[in-house]
Design a protein around this motif. Structure first.
Motif, PDB file in Angstrom:
ATOM      1  N   ILE A  85       0.864  -1.181   0.000  1.00 58.79           N
ATOM      2  CA  ILE A  85       0.000   0.000   0.000  1.00 58.79           C
ATOM      3  C   ILE A  85       0.902   1.234   0.000  1.00 58.79           C
ATOM      4  O   ILE A  85       1.837   1.333   0.811  1.00 58.79           O
ATOM      5  CB  ILE A  85      -0.939   0.001   1.229  1.00 58.79           C
ATOM      6  CG1 ILE A  85      -1.891  -1.200   1.135  1.00 58.79           C
ATOM      7  CG2 ILE A  85      -1.731   1.310   1.317  1.00 58.79           C
ATOM      8  CD1 ILE A  85      -2.642  -1.505   2.404  1.00 58.79           C
ATOM      9  N   CYS A  86       0.625   2.137  -0.932  1.00 59.35           N
ATOM     10  CA  CYS A  86       1.453   3.330  -1.075  1.00 59.35           C
ATOM     11  C   CYS A  86       1.425   4.153   0.222  1.00 59.35           C
ATOM     12  O   CYS A  86       0.351   4.425   0.762  1.00 59.35           O
ATOM     13  CB  CYS A  86       0.955   4.158  -2.250  1.00 59.35           C
ATOM     14  SG  CYS A  86       1.812   5.726  -2.435  1.00 59.35           S
ATOM     15  N   ILE A  87       2.632   4.556   0.716  1.00 63.34           N
ATOM     16  CA  ILE A  87       2.688   5.311   1.970  1.00 63.34           C
ATOM     17  C   ILE A  87       2.226   6.756   1.771  1.00 63.34           C
ATOM     18  O   ILE A  87       1.988   7.467   2.740  1.00 63.34           O
ATOM     19  CB  ILE A  87       4.106   5.311   2.592  1.00 63.34           C
ATOM     20  CG1 ILE A  87       5.137   5.884   1.627  1.00 63.34           C
ATOM     21  CG2 ILE A  87       4.510   3.911   3.048  1.00 63.34           C
ATOM     22  CD1 ILE A  87       6.441   6.280   2.295  1.00 63.34           C
ATOM     23  N   VAL A  88       2.104   7.184   0.507  1.00 69.62           N
ATOM     24  CA  VAL A  88       1.696   8.566   0.256  1.00 69.62           C
ATOM     25  C   VAL A  88       0.184   8.661   0.050  1.00 69.62           C
ATOM     26  O   VAL A  88      -0.505   9.423   0.727  1.00 69.62           O
ATOM     27  CB  VAL A  88       2.443   9.157  -0.959  1.00 69.62           C
ATOM     28  CG1 VAL A  88       2.004  10.591  -1.219  1.00 69.62           C
ATOM     29  CG2 VAL A  88       3.953   9.085  -0.744  1.00 69.62           C
ATOM     30  N   CYS A  89      -0.363   7.859  -0.881  1.00 73.53           N
ATOM     31  CA  CYS A  89      -1.766   8.042  -1.259  1.00 73.53           C
ATOM     32  C   CYS A  89      -2.672   6.888  -0.829  1.00 73.53           C
ATOM     33  O   CYS A  89      -3.866   6.912  -1.120  1.00 73.53           O
ATOM     34  CB  CYS A  89      -1.872   8.263  -2.766  1.00 73.53           C
ATOM     35  SG  CYS A  89      -1.436   6.798  -3.717  1.00 73.53           S
ATOM     36  N   ASP A  90      -2.101   5.869  -0.150  1.00 71.57           N
ATOM     37  CA  ASP A  90      -2.897   4.730   0.331  1.00 71.57           C
ATOM     38  C   ASP A  90      -3.482   3.863  -0.783  1.00 71.57           C
ATOM     39  O   ASP A  90      -4.349   3.031  -0.517  1.00 71.57           O
ATOM     40  CB  ASP A  90      -4.050   5.199   1.246  1.00 71.57           C
ATOM     41  CG  ASP A  90      -3.542   5.577   2.630  1.00 71.57           C
ATOM     42  OD1 ASP A  90      -2.429   5.151   2.974  1.00 71.57           O
ATOM     43  OD2 ASP A  90      -4.256   6.299   3.338  1.00 71.57           O
ATOM     44  N   ARG A 106       6.021   3.143  -2.391  1.00 70.58           N
ATOM     45  CA  ARG A 106       5.151   4.117  -3.052  1.00 70.58           C
ATOM     46  C   ARG A 106       4.642   3.525  -4.364  1.00 70.58           C
ATOM     47  O   ARG A 106       5.331   2.727  -4.987  1.00 70.58           O
ATOM     48  CB  ARG A 106       5.922   5.394  -3.379  1.00 70.58           C
ATOM     49  CG  ARG A 106       6.335   6.189  -2.177  1.00 70.58           C
ATOM     50  CD  ARG A 106       7.158   7.396  -2.581  1.00 70.58           C
ATOM     51  NE  ARG A 106       7.771   7.990  -1.412  1.00 70.58           N
ATOM     52  CZ  ARG A 106       8.894   7.551  -0.861  1.00 70.58           C
ATOM     53  NH1 ARG A 106       9.541   6.532  -1.394  1.00 70.58           N
ATOM     54  NH2 ARG A 106       9.383   8.117   0.217  1.00 70.58           N
ATOM     55  N   CYS A 107       3.452   3.965  -4.802  1.00 66.29           N
ATOM     56  CA  CYS A 107       2.980   3.573  -6.122  1.00 66.29           C
ATOM     57  C   CYS A 107       3.794   4.364  -7.156  1.00 66.29           C
ATOM     58  O   CYS A 107       4.487   5.318  -6.802  1.00 66.29           O
ATOM     59  CB  CYS A 107       1.483   3.850  -6.268  1.00 66.29           C
ATOM     60  SG  CYS A 107       1.072   5.598  -6.233  1.00 66.29           S
ATOM     61  N   ARG A 108       3.669   3.965  -8.403  1.00 67.35           N
ATOM     62  CA  ARG A 108       4.513   4.589  -9.423  1.00 67.35           C
ATOM     63  C   ARG A 108       4.292   6.114  -9.529  1.00 67.35           C
ATOM     64  O   ARG A 108       5.271   6.868  -9.518  1.00 67.35           O
ATOM     65  CB  ARG A 108       4.316   3.910 -10.782  1.00 67.35           C
ATOM     66  CG  ARG A 108       5.365   4.319 -11.796  1.00 67.35           C
ATOM     67  CD  ARG A 108       5.062   3.742 -13.151  1.00 67.35           C
ATOM     68  NE  ARG A 108       5.083   2.283 -13.143  1.00 67.35           N
ATOM     69  CZ  ARG A 108       6.190   1.566 -13.351  1.00 67.35           C
ATOM     70  NH1 ARG A 108       7.317   2.153 -13.602  1.00 67.35           N
ATOM     71  NH2 ARG A 108       6.150   0.263 -13.313  1.00 67.35           N
ATOM     72  N   PRO A 109       3.034   6.580  -9.620  1.00 63.44           N
ATOM     73  CA  PRO A 109       2.860   8.042  -9.723  1.00 63.44           C
ATOM     74  C   PRO A 109       3.487   8.798  -8.549  1.00 63.44           C
ATOM     75  O   PRO A 109       4.113   9.850  -8.753  1.00 63.44           O
ATOM     76  CB  PRO A 109       1.341   8.221  -9.733  1.00 63.44           C
ATOM     77  CG  PRO A 109       0.799   6.913 -10.200  1.00 63.44           C
ATOM     78  CD  PRO A 109       1.749   5.871  -9.724  1.00 63.44           C
ATOM     79  N   CYS A 110       3.340   8.281  -7.325  1.00 64.60           N
ATOM     80  CA  CYS A 110       3.912   8.962  -6.160  1.00 64.60           C
ATOM     81  C   CYS A 110       5.441   8.915  -6.193  1.00 64.60           C
ATOM     82  O   CYS A 110       6.107   9.879  -5.829  1.00 64.60           O
ATOM     83  CB  CYS A 110       3.407   8.337  -4.864  1.00 64.60           C
ATOM     84  SG  CYS A 110       1.670   8.703  -4.562  1.00 64.60           S
ATOM     85  N   GLN A 111       5.994   7.783  -6.645  1.00 64.22           N
ATOM     86  CA  GLN A 111       7.448   7.658  -6.748  1.00 64.22           C
ATOM     87  C   GLN A 111       7.979   8.639  -7.788  1.00 64.22           C
ATOM     88  O   GLN A 111       8.985   9.316  -7.575  1.00 64.22           O
ATOM     89  CB  GLN A 111       7.821   6.223  -7.120  1.00 64.22           C
ATOM     90  CG  GLN A 111       9.322   5.966  -7.182  1.00 64.22           C
ATOM     91  CD  GLN A 111       9.992   6.075  -5.816  1.00 64.22           C
ATOM     92  OE1 GLN A 111       9.374   5.748  -4.802  1.00 64.22           O
ATOM     93  NE2 GLN A 111      11.221   6.544  -5.776  1.00 64.22           N
TER      94      GLN A 111
HETATM   95 ZN   LIG Z   1       0.758   6.674  -4.199  1.00 62.80          ZN
END
Ligand SMILES: [Zn+2]
Length: 122
Positions: A85-90, A106-111
């Motif tokens: 689970i992305c630590i930024v956007c869940d 992180r998911c790709r967009p957040c990374q």
């Molecule tokens: Zn994310």
């Protein structure tokens, strides 16, 4: 969950490999110091070469230590159920991404956003 078991196994395997690398680098460091101790006279070229080798080795160890930390953090996330689970956007991180990069937090967009921000600072 079978998927978590699989990533758990992957991460444990990676951890063992990194630990083996660290042990190897540390042993090389030890034999290097022993070598230097045995030789009382060394020319400058020799010393600077040995210094460079030590610096490169230390950089290698630092990288391994960081990776080990990432792996430990990922294993802890499996334990507490927040792995994948992305630590930024869940958002849930796609399994393909986790397979390519098992320590991803992180998911790709957040990374990508984070990397763009980092690049912008330089
Ligand atoms: Zn994310």
């Amino acid at each position: 969950m079978p998927t978590m078991d699989r990533f758990n196994a992957i991460l444990n395997g990676k951890r063992d490999a990194v630990l083996a690398d660290i042990r190897r680098l540390q042993n090389e460091e030890k034999s290097l110091s022993r070598d230097v101790g045995l030789r009382e006279v060394m020319d400058t070229k020799d010393i600077s070469f040995r210094d460079s080798v030590a610096v490169i080795r230390n950089a290698g160890l630092r990288r391994e230590a960081e990776e080990l930390e990432d792996i430990r953090a990922a294993l802890a996330r499996i334990e507490n159920g927040s792995y994948g689970i992305c630590i930024v956007c869940d958002e849930v991180i796609p399994e393909a991404r986790l397979e390519a990069w098992p320590t991803a937090k992180r998911c790709r967009p957040c990374q990508e956003k984070r990397e763009a921000e980092k690049a912008g600072r330089h």
